[in-house]
Design an enzyme around this catalytic site. Structure first.
Site, short mmCIF file in Angstrom:
data_model
loop_
_atom_site.label_atom_id
_atom_site.label_comp_id
_atom_site.label_asym_id
_atom_site.label_seq_id
_atom_site.Cartn_x
_atom_site.Cartn_y
_atom_site.Cartn_z
N SER A 133 0.86 -1.18 0.00
CA SER A 133 0.00 0.00 0.00
C SER A 133 0.90 1.23 0.00
O SER A 133 2.05 1.18 0.45
CB SER A 133 -0.88 0.01 1.26
N TYR A 148 -1.85 -0.92 10.84
CA TYR A 148 -1.98 -1.19 9.41
C TYR A 148 -0.83 -0.56 8.63
O TYR A 148 -0.19 -1.22 7.80
CB TYR A 148 -3.31 -0.66 8.89
#
Length: 259
Positions: A139, A152
């Site tokens: 990501s 995360y």
């Protein structure tokens, strides 16, 4: 010769389902891993109806410590070897880390880090033998500190670092290793994370099908990293222009304001 499959985790929806469609359309037999058996069965039927080889369906919860063993056993029972591993499964939780449930956040590490690492290493001998590859879904968060989604963001920093290092180790053995670093992607991720996409998501978003297509092409071209979308491509460059403290504050302000 033993039949080969592309192992795809998190294949029941979003980018994972689109990756399964892309690999199948390109002639790969796929092994689909996710928690929801009904979703996997439906996707497998779709792939078969489109002329693809019948997928191997492996219902499995990657938060469980024995998930890697269960996947390996299912593949062995189907008489197949892995030539590509696609570590797509992952999730995040929105909110201040010290206020979220600790067990839930440890599950993020279990899926985003432990399972990804396990499957990448567990099947490395098969990947070398078959001169295959690893596609890890990272990501843009991996380049940033992430107040508001601290665990995360940290997990995706691991994915980025681990993938680049593994690429260097496996390249001499003929194995391609690529990391994909998308920005916001419309999927079930946001609902599970617990936040509503804002302006940044609207500007930077790329559809799951486009991410999957670019990811597949990048892996086959043996690219180190794939960053889908023009807006995302400039983020790492822009990060070099600002002090780390400024970036930390800006991300925290943006995310915690959405809470």
């Amino acid at each position: 010769m033993t039949e080969r499959v592309t192992l795809i985790t998190g294949a029941s929806a979003g980018i994972g389902a689109e990756l399964a469609r892309v690999f199948a359309a390109k002639g790969h037999r796929v092994a689909l891993v996710a928690r929801r058996t009904d979703r996997l069965t439906s996707l497998a039927a779709e792939i078969t109806a489109a002329g693809g080889a019948a997928p191997v369906i492996i219902p499995c919860d990657l938060t469980q410590p024995d998930s890697g063993d269960r996947i390996a056993e299912a593949l062995a029972a189907s008489g197949v070897e892995v030539d590509f591993v696609v570590n797509n499964a992952g999730f995040g939780l929105f909110g201040r880390a010290f206020q979220r449930d600790r067990a839930d956040q440890l599950d993020i590490i279990a899926v985003n880090i432990r399972a990804l690492t396990d499957l990448s290493l567990r099947f490395s001998e098969q990947l070398i033998r078959n001169r295959g590859g690893i596609l890890n879904i990272g990501s843009i968060a991996g380049f940033l500190p992430g107040p508001g989604m601290a665990v995360y963001y940290a997990s995706k920093a691991y994915v980025l670092s681990f993938t680049e290092a593994l690429r260097a180790e496996l390249a001499p053995r003929g194995v391609r290793v690529t990391v994909v670093c998308p920005g916001p992607v419309p999927s079930e991720f946001q609902a599970r994370a617990g936040f509503t996409p804002g302006f940044d998501s609207a500007v930077l978003k790329v559809l799951p099908a486009n991410v999957a297509q670019q990811a597949y092409r990048g892996l086959m071209a043996n690219k180190r990293a794939v960053m889908p979308g023009l807006g995302i491509k400039i983020v790492p460059f822009l990060l070099r222009l600002f002090p780390r403290g400024f970036i930390l504050g800006a991300v925290g302000l943006l995310q915690l304001r959405q809470r």
